[in-house]
Design a protein around this motif. Structure first.
Motif, mmCIF file in Angstrom:
data_model
loop_
_atom_site.group_PDB
_atom_site.id
_atom_site.type_symbol
_atom_site.label_atom_id
_atom_site.label_comp_id
_atom_site.label_asym_id
_atom_site.label_seq_id
_atom_site.Cartn_x
_atom_site.Cartn_y
_atom_site.Cartn_z
ATOM 1 N N ALA A 1 0.861 -1.502 -0.147
ATOM 2 C CA ALA A 1 0.195 0.027 0.058
ATOM 3 C C ALA A 1 0.816 1.300 0.042
ATOM 4 O O ALA A 1 0.675 2.019 -0.644
ATOM 5 N N GLN A 2 1.915 1.241 0.856
ATOM 6 C CA GLN A 2 2.744 2.553 0.882
ATOM 7 C C GLN A 2 3.604 2.756 -0.504
ATOM 8 O O GLN A 2 3.908 3.998 -0.637
ATOM 9 N N SER A 3 3.873 1.660 -0.962
ATOM 10 C CA SER A 3 4.722 1.864 -2.191
ATOM 11 C C SER A 3 3.783 2.324 -3.612
ATOM 12 O O SER A 3 4.719 2.952 -4.596
ATOM 13 N N ILE A 4 2.581 2.235 -3.560
ATOM 14 C CA ILE A 4 1.823 2.859 -4.463
ATOM 15 C C ILE A 4 0.913 4.022 -4.121
ATOM 16 O O ILE A 4 0.239 4.608 -4.994
ATOM 17 N N ALA A 5 0.933 4.502 -2.853
ATOM 18 C CA ALA A 5 0.062 5.518 -2.550
ATOM 19 C C ALA A 5 0.215 6.750 -3.102
ATOM 20 O O ALA A 5 -0.659 7.509 -3.270
ATOM 21 N N HIS A 6 1.331 6.985 -3.659
ATOM 22 C CA HIS A 6 1.571 8.293 -4.427
ATOM 23 C C HIS A 6 1.664 8.108 -5.835
ATOM 24 O O HIS A 6 2.162 9.075 -6.396
ATOM 25 N N GLY A 7 1.255 6.984 -6.425
ATOM 26 C CA GLY A 7 0.767 6.882 -7.804
ATOM 27 C C GLY A 7 2.255 6.865 -8.664
ATOM 28 O O GLY A 7 2.310 7.831 -9.652
ATOM 29 N N PRO A 8 3.142 6.127 -8.416
ATOM 30 C CA PRO A 8 4.559 6.244 -8.844
ATOM 31 C C PRO A 8 4.539 5.647 -10.329
ATOM 32 O O PRO A 8 3.846 4.999 -10.637
ATOM 33 N N ARG A 9 5.289 6.440 -11.180
ATOM 34 C CA ARG A 9 5.615 5.926 -12.502
ATOM 35 C C ARG A 9 6.559 4.817 -12.506
ATOM 36 O O ARG A 9 6.402 3.863 -13.653
ATOM 37 N N VAL A 10 7.402 4.725 -11.565
ATOM 38 C CA VAL A 10 8.313 3.277 -11.459
ATOM 39 C C VAL A 10 8.112 2.701 -10.207
ATOM 40 O O VAL A 10 8.080 3.337 -9.161
ATOM 41 N N LEU A 11 7.611 1.698 -10.451
ATOM 42 C CA LEU A 11 7.375 0.596 -9.134
ATOM 43 C C LEU A 11 8.401 -0.562 -9.111
ATOM 44 O O LEU A 11 8.298 -1.337 -9.891
ATOM 45 N N ILE A 12 9.124 -0.622 -7.939
ATOM 46 C CA ILE A 12 9.995 -1.570 -7.685
ATOM 47 C C ILE A 12 9.582 -2.700 -6.548
ATOM 48 O O ILE A 12 9.151 -2.126 -5.535
ATOM 49 N N LEU A 13 9.238 -3.894 -6.906
ATOM 50 C CA LEU A 13 8.618 -4.824 -6.110
ATOM 51 C C LEU A 13 9.672 -6.020 -5.608
ATOM 52 O O LEU A 13 9.752 -6.785 -6.519
ATOM 53 N N ASP A 14 10.101 -6.150 -4.428
ATOM 54 C CA ASP A 14 11.072 -6.932 -4.313
ATOM 55 C C ASP A 14 10.496 -8.306 -3.630
ATOM 56 O O ASP A 14 10.048 -8.117 -2.555
ATOM 57 N N GLU A 15 10.082 -9.284 -4.273
ATOM 58 C CA GLU A 15 9.392 -10.371 -3.869
ATOM 59 C C GLU A 15 8.138 -10.155 -3.247
ATOM 60 O O GLU A 15 7.831 -10.174 -2.074
ATOM 61 N N PRO A 16 7.057 -9.424 -3.945
ATOM 62 C CA PRO A 16 5.974 -8.917 -3.411
ATOM 63 C C PRO A 16 5.080 -9.710 -2.799
ATOM 64 O O PRO A 16 4.045 -9.260 -2.016
#
Length: 217
Positions: A142-157
């Motif tokens: 949730a915190q990783s996408i809260a600001h609507g990023p253009r680049v999203l890095i997910l480490d073993e999400p």
């Protein structure tokens, strides 16, 4: 677009990444490789946590290391967490929204949207200290996408999520991945190829001594 130009990263006498040159296109990309191949090092270079020993890294044309302009467009879900344990999940996500520049009302709205999206809206009022591993992972998402990023890095999400939650995560990824590929980048670190990922997923195979081989749709 994320580019690596002859990038190496050394930890003393140990090679983390060796002379890598590649382009990671916009869209959905899965990062694969054996243990010690350099996947985590690559992600830390992209997120600006590390500076390359040699070569250059660019995220949307900008050098990521210690660059606030990159942090504005980048979201990161790490494989380990570092929460304020006394906070509720809702307060934690809202705090990061405020730090991203949203007003109080905007941060409140974004927080509720993201908590609903990761299936935590009805449980996020409790202190994080009492969360299960899966609940903590949902808050990290949730915190990783809260600001609507253009680049999203997910480490073993999907690590720590139960089968139902994993299925929900894939359903969430599919509509995003089928959107315009020139507007965003999602990069997953995965333990293996997963057939549930969308057909237009690109795959990067990382080798510490061999660089990257791209299998893209």
């Amino acid at each position: 677009m994320i580019t690596f130009d002859r990038v190496s990263r050394w930890y003393g006498q140990v090679i983390g990444l060796n002379d890598v040159s590649c382009e990671i296109p916009t869209g959905l990309t899965a990062l694969l490789g054996v243990n010690g191949a350099g996947k985590s090092t690559l992600m830390r270079l992209v997120t600006g946590q590390l500076r390359p020993t040699t070569g250059s890294v660019r995220v949307m044309g900008m050098e990521p290391f210690a660059n606030p302009e990159v942090y504005k467009i980048l979201g990161y879900c790490p494989d380990i967490d570092s929460f304020y344990e006394y906070m509720s999940g809702r307060r934690f996500v809202r705090l990061l929204g405020r730090m991203a520049g949203y007003s109080q009302s905007e941060a409140n709205d974004r927080t509720e949207q993201m908590l609903q999206r990761v299936g935590m809206a009805d449980r996020a009022h409790k202190p994080i200290a009492g969360y299960s591993k899966g609940m903590r992972q949902r808050i990290r998402l949730a915190q990783s996408i809260a600001h609507g990023p253009r680049v999203l890095i997910l480490d073993e999400p999907l690590n720590g999520l139960d089968p139902i939650a994993r299925s929900e995560a894939y359903k969430e990824a599919v509509p995003e991945a089928n959107g315009p590929r020139n507007s965003w980048s999602w990069i997953f670190r995965m333990p293996e190829v997963d057939r549930r990922l969308p057909e237009n997923t690109g795959y990067f195979f990382v080798g510490r001594h061999t660089g990257l081989l791209l299998y893209a749709p």
